[in-house]
Write an enzyme that holds these catalytic residues in place. Structure first.
Site, PDB file in Angstrom:
ATOM      1  N   HIS A  21     -12.811  -4.180   3.714  1.00 36.89           N
ATOM      2  CA  HIS A  21     -11.359  -4.400   3.718  1.00 36.89           C
ATOM      3  C   HIS A  21     -10.718  -4.006   5.052  1.00 36.89           C
ATOM      4  O   HIS A  21     -10.106  -4.854   5.703  1.00 36.89           O
ATOM      5  CB  HIS A  21     -10.718  -3.635   2.536  1.00 36.89           C
ATOM      6  CG  HIS A  21      -9.223  -3.701   2.510  1.00 36.89           C
ATOM      7  ND1 HIS A  21      -8.469  -3.217   1.467  1.00 36.89           N
ATOM      8  CD2 HIS A  21      -8.324  -4.178   3.405  1.00 36.89           C
ATOM      9  CE1 HIS A  21      -7.182  -3.415   1.715  1.00 36.89           C
ATOM     10  NE2 HIS A  21      -7.070  -3.988   2.887  1.00 36.89           N
ATOM     11  N   GLU A  47       0.834  -1.214   0.000  1.00 33.55           N
ATOM     12  CA  GLU A  47       0.000   0.000   0.000  1.00 33.55           C
ATOM     13  C   GLU A  47       0.866   1.260   0.000  1.00 33.55           C
ATOM     14  O   GLU A  47       0.394   2.336   0.339  1.00 33.55           O
ATOM     15  CB  GLU A  47      -0.930   0.027   1.223  1.00 33.55           C
ATOM     16  CG  GLU A  47      -1.926  -1.118   1.334  1.00 33.55           C
ATOM     17  CD  GLU A  47      -3.119  -1.013   0.390  1.00 33.55           C
ATOM     18  OE1 GLU A  47      -3.139  -0.086  -0.444  1.00 33.55           O
ATOM     19  OE2 GLU A  47      -4.010  -1.873   0.475  1.00 33.55           O
ATOM     20  N   HIS A  95      -2.839   1.262   8.681  1.00 33.39           N
ATOM     21  CA  HIS A  95      -3.929   0.514   8.045  1.00 33.39           C
ATOM     22  C   HIS A  95      -4.004  -0.852   8.703  1.00 33.39           C
ATOM     23  O   HIS A  95      -2.978  -1.531   8.856  1.00 33.39           O
ATOM     24  CB  HIS A  95      -3.677   0.384   6.540  1.00 33.39           C
ATOM     25  CG  HIS A  95      -4.491  -0.704   5.908  1.00 33.39           C
ATOM     26  ND1 HIS A  95      -5.867  -0.703   5.940  1.00 33.39           N
ATOM     27  CD2 HIS A  95      -4.141  -1.846   5.266  1.00 33.39           C
ATOM     28  CE1 HIS A  95      -6.312  -1.790   5.335  1.00 33.39           C
ATOM     29  NE2 HIS A  95      -5.289  -2.502   4.926  1.00 33.39           N
ATOM     30  N   HIS A 104      -7.050  -4.341   9.943  1.00 33.29           N
ATOM     31  CA  HIS A 104      -8.273  -5.064   9.580  1.00 33.29           C
ATOM     32  C   HIS A 104      -9.105  -5.406  10.824  1.00 33.29           C
ATOM     33  O   HIS A 104      -9.179  -6.585  11.215  1.00 33.29           O
ATOM     34  CB  HIS A 104      -7.910  -6.367   8.847  1.00 33.29           C
ATOM     35  CG  HIS A 104      -7.134  -6.195   7.566  1.00 33.29           C
ATOM     36  ND1 HIS A 104      -6.466  -7.221   6.937  1.00 33.29           N
ATOM     37  CD2 HIS A 104      -6.939  -5.111   6.779  1.00 33.29           C
ATOM     38  CE1 HIS A 104      -5.885  -6.782   5.822  1.00 33.29           C
ATOM     39  NE2 HIS A 104      -6.156  -5.501   5.708  1.00 33.29           N
TER      40      HIS A 104
END
Ligand code: 2HA
Ligand code: ZN
Length: 269
Positions: free
Chosen positions: A214, A119, A142, A144
């Protein structure tokens, strides 16, 4: 050659803070396998030794030119590396990169040629955006989170600010410590520029955004603050889901209670 963890204590402090957060992401159950990524702008810690170092990788194209990144350095989690491994051993599972002078590629300078996160284009686009608007933000996280991702599987929660308002109303702390709320980004291919651009647009209004089905992306001055905002949102999601599991719809704080909180804490929204 010695690790940068030994040669630059200011930088080492930042990297160990990233490692601490990586451990939390794993413990929370938000970082299966290589899931999630972290990048931090560490330019302010770079000394003459690091500035003069030869690259230990080829130049790697970002895929776009990011002019505000001229002269900047980032610690990046490695692609395909695990958060739980980064927590114990950050320089085997991440690396220090320098943006090249044409601002369209980067090169790895320490400790090992660990290639950065998939990413990276979206992360660097965000860092470019922060510097461009003279923001102090230096960290992008980031991850999950199970509860928050589950909620994006319901169309009602994808309406603008529906999830923000619901999560804010579960416990006062969430509104106080995630005061700009939670942006929603419709599903996009992971690692794509479309995802990067959609994220940039939402960062005008939010510090934390959901990537539908996501994960979550959080930005702040440092990696701990970025983690904390996700943590309070997830706490609210847990309260909501616990109430639902007990068989009732939680009432949530009233509009009056929310307004009172907004005034008392001088909140922006
Ligand atoms: O790095 O989570 O979105 C693994 C991911 C990509
Ligand atoms: Zn992801």
């Amino acid at each position: 050659m010695k690790s940068i963890l030994e040669t630059n204590l200011l930088l080492a402090t930042k990297i160990w803070e990233i490692a601490e957060v990586a451990g939390y992401l794993w413990q929370k159950g938000w970082a299966e396998r290589n899931g999630g990524n972290i990048t931090v702008n560490v330019t302010e810690t770079i000394d003459d030794d690091l500035r003069s170092r030869q690259a230990i990788s080829d130049k790697i194209a970002i895929g776009r030119t990011l002019p505000y990144l001229k002269g900047t350095y980032f610690f990046c989690k490695g692609t395909n590396k695990r958060m739980r491994d980064l927590a114990r051993n950050p320089m085997e599972n991440g690396s220090l990169v320098r943006i090249t002078d044409d601002c369209s590629s980067y090169e790895i300078i320490a400790d090992k040629a660990v290639k950065p996160t998939s990413e990276i284009a979206s992360h660097l686009s965000m860092h470019n955006y922060f510097i461009g608007k003279s923001s102090d933000y230096k960290a992008v996280v980031h991850t999950h989170p199970i509860d928050l991702i589950a909620m994006t599987h319901h169309p009602a929660f994808l309406q603008k600010d529906a999830l923000s308002r619901l999560l804010w109303s579960m416990i006062p702390e969430t509104r106080a410590f995630c005061p700009r709320g939670l942006g929603i980004i419709p599903y996009q291919l992971p690692s794509s520029f479309d995802l990067a651009d959609a994220t940039l647009k939402e960062l005008d209004e939010y510090d934390v955004v959901m990537w539908e089905k996501h994960g979550v992306c959080s930005v702040s001055e440092n990696v701990m603050e970025a983690f904390d905002m996700i943590d309070v949102l997830s706490k609210s999601a847990q309260i909501y889901l616990t109430a639902k599991a007990m068989g009732f719809e939680p009432t949530g704080m009233s509009d009056l209670q929310m307004e009172e909180l907004k005034t008392a804490f001088n909140l922006p929204k």
